[in-house]
Design an enzyme around this catalytic site. Structure first.
Site, PDB file in Angstrom:
ATOM      1  N   LYS A  58       1.191  -0.599  -0.080  1.00  0.00           N
ATOM      2  CA  LYS A  58      -0.041   0.013   0.391  1.00  0.00           C
ATOM      3  C   LYS A  58       1.164   1.513  -0.405  1.00  0.00           C
ATOM      4  O   LYS A  58       1.298   1.492   1.180  1.00  0.00           O
ATOM      5  CB  LYS A  58      -1.213  -0.129   0.873  1.00  0.00           C
ATOM      6  CG  LYS A  58      -1.833   0.760   0.615  1.00  0.00           C
ATOM      7  CD  LYS A  58      -2.118   1.317   2.438  1.00  0.00           C
ATOM      8  CE  LYS A  58      -2.143   2.369   3.388  1.00  0.00           C
ATOM      9  NZ  LYS A  58      -1.544   3.646   2.497  1.00  0.00           N
ATOM     10  N   GLY A 102       7.341   4.651   8.366  1.00  0.00           N
ATOM     11  CA  GLY A 102       6.010   5.826   8.242  1.00  0.00           C
ATOM     12  C   GLY A 102       6.178   6.286  10.002  1.00  0.00           C
ATOM     13  O   GLY A 102       7.342   6.708  10.738  1.00  0.00           O
ATOM     14  N   GLU A 153      10.479   1.417  10.619  1.00  0.00           N
ATOM     15  CA  GLU A 153      11.298   2.412  10.106  1.00  0.00           C
ATOM     16  C   GLU A 153      10.885   3.911   9.924  1.00  0.00           C
ATOM     17  O   GLU A 153       9.799   4.187   9.779  1.00  0.00           O
ATOM     18  CB  GLU A 153      12.322   2.395   8.638  1.00  0.00           C
ATOM     19  CG  GLU A 153      13.384   2.649   8.612  1.00  0.00           C
ATOM     20  CD  GLU A 153      13.456   4.365   8.024  1.00  0.00           C
ATOM     21  OE1 GLU A 153      12.985   5.433   8.545  1.00  0.00           O
ATOM     22  OE2 GLU A 153      12.659   4.556   6.614  1.00  0.00           O
ATOM     23  N   CYS A 175      13.752  10.681   6.762  1.00  0.00           N
ATOM     24  CA  CYS A 175      13.223  10.763   8.285  1.00  0.00           C
ATOM     25  C   CYS A 175      15.129  10.872   9.259  1.00  0.00           C
ATOM     26  O   CYS A 175      14.490  11.124  10.524  1.00  0.00           O
ATOM     27  CB  CYS A 175      13.070   9.425   8.958  1.00  0.00           C
ATOM     28  SG  CYS A 175      14.148   8.094   7.033  1.00  0.00           S
ATOM     29  N   GLU A 183       9.311  15.780  15.619  1.00  0.00           N
ATOM     30  CA  GLU A 183       9.687  15.252  14.727  1.00  0.00           C
ATOM     31  C   GLU A 183       8.800  16.081  14.035  1.00  0.00           C
ATOM     32  O   GLU A 183       7.830  15.823  13.612  1.00  0.00           O
ATOM     33  CB  GLU A 183       9.539  14.335  14.159  1.00  0.00           C
ATOM     34  CG  GLU A 183      10.512  13.431  12.749  1.00  0.00           C
ATOM     35  CD  GLU A 183      10.391  12.580  12.237  1.00  0.00           C
ATOM     36  OE1 GLU A 183       8.582  12.089  12.500  1.00  0.00           O
ATOM     37  OE2 GLU A 183      10.981  11.917  11.867  1.00  0.00           O
TER      38      GLU A 183
HETATM   39  P1  ADP Z   1       3.551  10.027   7.898  1.00  0.00           P
HETATM   40  O1  ADP Z   1       3.139  10.848   8.386  1.00  0.00           O
HETATM   41  O2  ADP Z   1       4.463   9.919   6.783  1.00  0.00           O
HETATM   42  O3  ADP Z   1       2.102  10.595   6.654  1.00  0.00           O
HETATM   43  P2  ADP Z   1       1.735   7.431   8.255  1.00  0.00           P
HETATM   44  O4  ADP Z   1       2.160   6.776  10.025  1.00  0.00           O
HETATM   45  O5  ADP Z   1      -0.094   8.607   8.470  1.00  0.00           O
HETATM   46  O6  ADP Z   1       3.410   8.757   8.136  1.00  0.00           O
HETATM   47  O7  ADP Z   1       1.500   7.115   7.143  1.00  0.00           O
HETATM   48  C1  ADP Z   1       2.879   6.047   6.209  1.00  0.00           C
HETATM   49  C2  ADP Z   1       1.575   4.667   5.815  1.00  0.00           C
HETATM   50  O8  ADP Z   1       1.041   4.934   7.235  1.00  0.00           O
HETATM   51  C3  ADP Z   1       0.674   5.139   4.608  1.00  0.00           C
HETATM   52  O9  ADP Z   1       0.774   4.388   3.834  1.00  0.00           O
HETATM   53  C4  ADP Z   1      -0.460   5.443   5.510  1.00  0.00           C
HETATM   54  O10 ADP Z   1      -1.634   5.488   4.512  1.00  0.00           O
HETATM   55  C5  ADP Z   1      -0.018   4.351   6.206  1.00  0.00           C
HETATM   56  N1  ADP Z   1      -1.046   4.130   7.301  1.00  0.00           N
HETATM   57  C6  ADP Z   1      -1.899   5.742   8.156  1.00  0.00           C
HETATM   58  N2  ADP Z   1      -2.156   4.877   9.422  1.00  0.00           N
HETATM   59  C7  ADP Z   1      -2.389   3.691   8.859  1.00  0.00           C
HETATM   60  C8  ADP Z   1      -3.011   2.376   9.621  1.00  0.00           C
HETATM   61  N3  ADP Z   1      -3.911   3.017  10.956  1.00  0.00           N
HETATM   62  N4  ADP Z   1      -2.910   1.391   9.348  1.00  0.00           N
HETATM   63  C9  ADP Z   1      -1.948   0.972   8.867  1.00  0.00           C
HETATM   64  N5  ADP Z   1      -1.638   1.822   7.607  1.00  0.00           N
HETATM   65  C10 ADP Z   1      -1.390   3.022   7.767  1.00  0.00           C
END
Ligand code: ADP
Length: 494
Positions: free
Chosen positions: A191, A244, A266, A300, A397
């Site tokens: 995804k 993320g 990561e 990051c 951050e």
């Molecule tokens: P950022 O602040 O970099 O957007 P996120 O952690 O929100 O960081 O997003 C990184 C990835 O994690 C994206 O692909 C986002 O869609 C996904 N993501 C966000 N929330 C969830 C969740 N609850 N479960 C799985 N994936 C998630």
């Protein structure tokens, strides 16, 4: 001196074509089961550039079933490891052939400069080739057990891997995740971030062209709380590899506990970049600048805590500010641009919120601190001086072009202060004194330490975090550990 802003009204090149907007499941381009779509933007203007299929739980289930079939019964399941490697080399060659188009699409969708996108594409090709070479070199061992037995280990794929990636390095993060997963014979449901789905789709099309069998690589565009969460919850996914935000990782780890999935993370950082007075100052100024402003601070490993030895502090800040004000901000697709927009309005607002916090908590704004223009999500390179370790701009951050300058006196002091954080992704030290360099490298708690350089990351070197910056390692041989299960086989002899 005012911020250098390039003329942004006329694009110097045509907008790259957007050919792929559906989901890739079982090597077929399909709509979401419920036909939902969502819009993706150009952050340099805020305009919609495409509408893409939005995966939901039913699509996750379809993709996981395809990945399971490919793993258990498809041609991938019996393919020689060397043949897997050849497919990966073929994909790397196709990415190299289309690198300029892919770089332009990356810049259009995530706002990084075309120069940076070209650099990322090199990294993508290198990573795929590096892991292609590993495909037929992942070996088990023979084990000297007690008694009349022969014991040996097999290293087998973990299985169906859910891979969830962020928007800041869409293609590079894809390559870091695909490389070791494919080399070890796993199958993938990926995804991409909701902000940046376009290049993953384009590279997935190249994977189909390269000859990857149906179901080995599946791409689901969609949101984290829906498609991402469904992938994490799915009982037939064996592992989640995530890059993320740390708060998202906590949610995923809790949810993954239900099915005891393997997880690797990561995550973020608040990396200390330490400048001693004996450093080559020209290099250190340029290095500190690159450390924080590379990709507008959306990195990051960004060197966001800049520790400068007190006796050179004033001169150093002055030189850094001079460079910051001269940074050419503009259209990411223009070769002359040094800094493009932040990825989204949400990020822009978050950065400006931290600028306000810095000011209200008493730090001194030396450069930037402003949105640039009113179209697109541009922020001027920002420097805060007079920062205290406990201020929000020094602890959180920000993920934007904001650096906190923190003066220090001795190596012991700076190591203690550098480690006073929950993060531990990267750190750097600038000095000509080899004792200081190695002492710092030994005592700082970080997964990567740079000496007299910054942001040097290679497909061959393990990358990941101490503490809350992550679990596991990507890149290098280290990543293979996380994509294989070790099986012990014991045979009675005689
Ligand atoms: P950022 O602040 O970099 O957007 P996120 O952690 O929100 O960081 O997003 C990184 C990835 O994690 C994206 O692909 C986002 O869609 C996904 N993501 C966000 N929330 C969830 C969740 N609850 N479960 C799985 N994936 C998630």
């Amino acid at each position: 001196m005012a911020q250098a802003v390039l003329e942004r009204s006329a694009r110097t090149r045509p907008r790259p074509a957007i050919e792929f907007t559906k989901l890739l499941i079982d090597n077929k381009w399909v709509d979401a089961a419920d036909k939902r779509t969502f819009e993706t933007l150009d952050p340099s203007t805020g305009e919609v550039i495409a509408s893409v299929a939005e995966a939901g739980a039913a699509d996750v289930d379809r993709a996981v079933k395809a990945a399971r079939r490919a793993l258990e019964t498809g041609p991938w399941s019996t393919m020689d490891a060397a043949e897997r490697g050849l497919l990966m080399y073929r994909l790397a060659d196709l990415v190299a052939k289309h690198a300029e188009d892919l770089a332009a699409l990356e810049s259009l969708n995530c706002g990084k400069t075309i120069t940076d996108s070209r650099g990322d594409l090199e990294g993508v090709v290198n990573t795929l080739r590096y892991y292609a070479g590993w495909a037929d070199k992942v070996e088990g061992k023979t084990v000297p057990v007690r008694g009349s037995f022969l014991s040996y280990t097999l290293r087998q794929p973990v299985g169906v891997i859910g891979q969830i990636i962020p928007w800041n390095f869409p293609l590079l993060m894809l390559a870091w995740k695909w490389g070791p997963a494919l080399a070890c014979g796993n199958t993938i449901v990926m995804k991409p971030a909701e902000q940046t789905p376009l290049t993953a789709l384009r590279v997935a099309a190249l994977a189909v062209e390269a000859g990857f069998p149906a179901g080995v690589i599946n791409i689901l565009n969609g949101y984290g709380e829906t498609a991402g969460a469904a992938l994490v919850a799915h009982p037939d996914v064996d592992k989640i590899a995530f890059t993320g935000h740390v708060d998202t990782a906590k949610i995923i780890q809790r949810q993954a506990a239900e099915t005891l999935k393997r997880t690797t993370f990561e995550l973020g950082g608040k990396s200390p970049n330490v400048i001693f007075a004996d450093a080559n100052l020209d290099d250190a100024v340029a290095g500190a600048f690159h450390a924080i402003y590379f990709h507008g601070g959306q990195c990051c490993t960004a060197g966001s805590r800049l520790f400068v030895e007190a006796k050179i502090h004033d001169e150093f800040v002055e030189r850094l500010a001079h460079k910051a004000r001269a940074r050419a901000i503009g259209d990411p697709l223009d070769d002359a641009t040094q800094q493009g927009p932040q990825v989204s309005l949400e990020q822009l607002d978050k950065i400006l919120h931290y600028v306000d916090l810095g000011k209200s908590q008493g730090a001194r704004l030396v450069a930037g601190g402003l949105r640039v223009g009113d179209r697109g999500y541009y922020v001027a390179p920002t420097i805060f001086d007079g920062v205290k370790d406990e201020m929000a701009i020094a602890t959180d951050e920000i993920f934007g072009p904001v650096v906190s300058v923190l003066p220090f006196g001795s190596i012991d002091e700076v190591v203690t202060r550098a480690n006073a954080t929950n993060y531990g992704l990267a750190a750097a030290v600038w000095t000509k004194d080899i004792d200081k360099a190695h002492l710092f490298a030994k005592h700082v708690k970080a997964g990567t330490v740079w000496v007299n350089c910054y942001h040097v990351v290679d497909a061959t070197t393990p990358f990941g975090g101490f503490k809350m910056s992550g679990q596991g390692r990507e890149n290098g041989e280290a990543a293979l550990e996380h994509y294989t299960e070790t099986k012990t086989v014991t045979v009675k002899l005689g």
